[in-house]
Scaffold this active site. Sequence first.
Site, PDB file in Angstrom:
ATOM      1  CE  LYS A  62      35.458  38.824  30.414  1.00 23.33           C
ATOM      2  NZ  LYS A  62      36.576  38.132  31.079  1.00 23.33           N
ATOM      3  CD  GLN A 106      40.097  38.750  32.121  1.00 23.00           C
ATOM      4  OE1 GLN A 106      38.939  39.128  32.177  1.00 23.00           O
ATOM      5  NE2 GLN A 106      40.497  37.836  31.254  1.00 23.00           N
ATOM      6  CG  ASP A 129      34.590  33.540  35.014  1.00 27.97           C
ATOM      7  OD1 ASP A 129      33.998  33.652  33.922  1.00 27.97           O
ATOM      8  OD2 ASP A 129      35.647  34.132  35.290  1.00 27.97           O
TER       9      ASP A 129
END
Length: 306
Positions: A62, A106, A129
């Site tokens: 990422k 994460q 997200d």
Amino acid sequence: MTCAAPTARAADLLDGKAFALQLREKVGALARDFQARAGRKAGLAVVLVGDDPASQVYVGSKGKATLAANMNSFEHRLPDDVAGEELLALIAQLNSDPAVDGILVQLPLPAHLDEQAVIAAISPDKDVDGFHVINAGRLSVGQAGFVPCTPLGCMMLLTDRLGDLSGLEAVVIGRSNIVGKPMAQLLLDANATVTIAHSQTKNLPEVVRRADIVVAAVGRAEMIGRDWIKPGATVIDVGINRLPPAGGEAKGRLVGDVAFDEVREVAGAITPVPGGVGPMTIAVLLRNTLVAAHRNAGIALAENAL
Ligand code: NAD
């Protein structure tokens, strides 16, 4: 007169890798425009707790993808035993940092941390997200927010392939908050007739056989066989499963939830695993971060630019 035997026609491959590359290039170019207009780069902060090897790989890729798209990447690595208060304090600091447009924590987190509380602490306007309840709510009532990256990536592949989805029968297998439910909502918003199937669904193959669009997000290797699929259906395989190593392999092969080789003989189009949905997820994360940057800076982004 002899007739040629009908030849089986393999489904078209939906090349998520190529699509994702194009999207990342578009995001990169628009990120350069953003920098010129805002006088700063868009920025994504990624928080990793602990040293889970898979999570380290995801966070590393990422970060690289963010830099390659002309955006700043801020990585924060915290030890496995970090106190919940310390993680929440970092999120509060990132929420108020004007250089940070998107925040991603994460998952999964170590068991002593409350995942829901951590997600709730992220500012909904930086929740790239799309996991915050405010963004889930915005999606369900049709307000602009952030949509989870994997289902939004699936939707991009579907509309690229099929155009208008109005009236099509869609079956989503799996009802998780990060894939199945938002996927179903997006399909509904696109006027598909949507069924959400799950572990308690009866006669699952029969339900799936109705579908013009099948989205599989279960996590069971090659569960969906040829006879589950209506001829010509579009099949999106979200599952990522590793088979046990076979004959001299160091690691087992990665496969989806769909038995690819046999389903390919009957479907109209299908995503491979790997190289289908997976690459879309990071590309959409970058897209969401750039959208967040424009909103945070009060700069307009042309509708449908991304
Ligand atoms: P999850 O475990 O949270 O949800 C799985 C869902 O499958 C549940 O809703 C459950 O009801 C359903 N299910 C379980 N067994 C079933 C059965 N026998 N029949 C029908 N339904 C059944 O998983 P998730 O986070 O939604 O992920 C699903 C899969 O997608 C996993 O393989 C995951 O690795 C993969 N995934 C891939 C990406 C990507 O970027 N490609 C992103 C997220 C998840």
